[in-house]
Design an enzyme around this catalytic site. Sequence first.
Site, PDB file in Angstrom:
ATOM      1  N   ASP A 111     -31.678   0.308   8.424  1.00 40.23           N
ATOM      2  CA  ASP A 111     -30.804  -0.649   7.743  1.00 40.23           C
ATOM      3  C   ASP A 111     -29.447  -0.102   7.322  1.00 40.23           C
ATOM      4  O   ASP A 111     -28.915  -0.477   6.263  1.00 40.23           O
ATOM      5  CB  ASP A 111     -31.510  -1.208   6.501  1.00 40.23           C
ATOM      6  CG  ASP A 111     -32.678  -2.107   6.829  1.00 40.23           C
ATOM      7  OD1 ASP A 111     -32.921  -2.357   8.024  1.00 40.23           O
ATOM      8  OD2 ASP A 111     -33.363  -2.554   5.888  1.00 40.23           O
ATOM      9  N   LYS A 118     -35.794  -6.587  12.475  1.00 42.80           N
ATOM     10  CA  LYS A 118     -36.912  -6.902  11.593  1.00 42.80           C
ATOM     11  C   LYS A 118     -36.504  -8.005  10.619  1.00 42.80           C
ATOM     12  O   LYS A 118     -35.322  -8.180  10.315  1.00 42.80           O
ATOM     13  CB  LYS A 118     -37.371  -5.651  10.824  1.00 42.80           C
ATOM     14  CG  LYS A 118     -36.356  -5.058   9.870  1.00 42.80           C
ATOM     15  CD  LYS A 118     -36.891  -3.752   9.283  1.00 42.80           C
ATOM     16  CE  LYS A 118     -35.924  -3.112   8.292  1.00 42.80           C
ATOM     17  NZ  LYS A 118     -35.756  -3.888   7.060  1.00 42.80           N
ATOM     18  N   CYS A 150     -36.977  -0.660   2.079  1.00 42.73           N
ATOM     19  CA  CYS A 150     -37.267  -0.697   3.516  1.00 42.73           C
ATOM     20  C   CYS A 150     -37.664   0.654   4.089  1.00 42.73           C
ATOM     21  O   CYS A 150     -38.499   0.725   4.999  1.00 42.73           O
ATOM     22  CB  CYS A 150     -36.077  -1.278   4.262  1.00 42.73           C
ATOM     23  SG  CYS A 150     -35.817  -3.038   3.907  1.00 42.73           S
TER      24      CYS A 150
END
Length: 219
Positions: free
Chosen positions: A23, A122, A155
């Site tokens: 991310d 995702k 995450c």
Amino acid sequence: MKNIPSTLSEQLQPSQTALVIVDMQNDFCAEGGYLHRTRAESGRNPIRVDSNARIADRIGELAQAARRAGATVAWLRSVYDFKYLADAHIAMREGEGCCMEGTWGADFFRIQPEPGDVLADKHTFSGFHETTLHAQLQARGIRTLVLTGVATNVCVDSTLRHGFFLGYHIVVLEDCVGSGNPTGHEGTLSTVRVNFGSVISSAEFLQVLGEHAPALQAL
């Protein structure tokens, strides 16, 4: 009893190792990104993003070293349009607008995938939940995940736990992960040390890679 790699040197064989970049996107990392903008406006736990450029640049250097050593580089990208999210996830969101498909906010921050890298989108915190990541890594014979990116306690944490449950060895690079929640960041690192794997520095990671790829020792 089968031979199980137990030392870092054994676990970080380049051909069986993936550097996982979680991310590193504008909405999470950049000035004016969703988290920085909305937290600053609300005055609730303002998000600091000043360290993210250093983290991104360090990850970019590690990715180049990993490729040269013969390791895999795997990128996770969040796409959080409401049409992709479970009801429970939507209920925790105050409004739509983070990492929207096709926007600047969903673009990578400072660093980018290169040809031959793994890329998986995702729609929740874990990089393995209903994504192609596990299949792509298994096709390459990956056994060890080296985690980098943001946020350490969300995450990154969710992905490393899921990866551990799938049987991967877990390594977290403590100077290549970050979070706007210092308590959560330290909590994840502490939990990994006790329950899931190893926490090391990027320099230690390069040192072990150099044991397997001597040309990297000069980096």
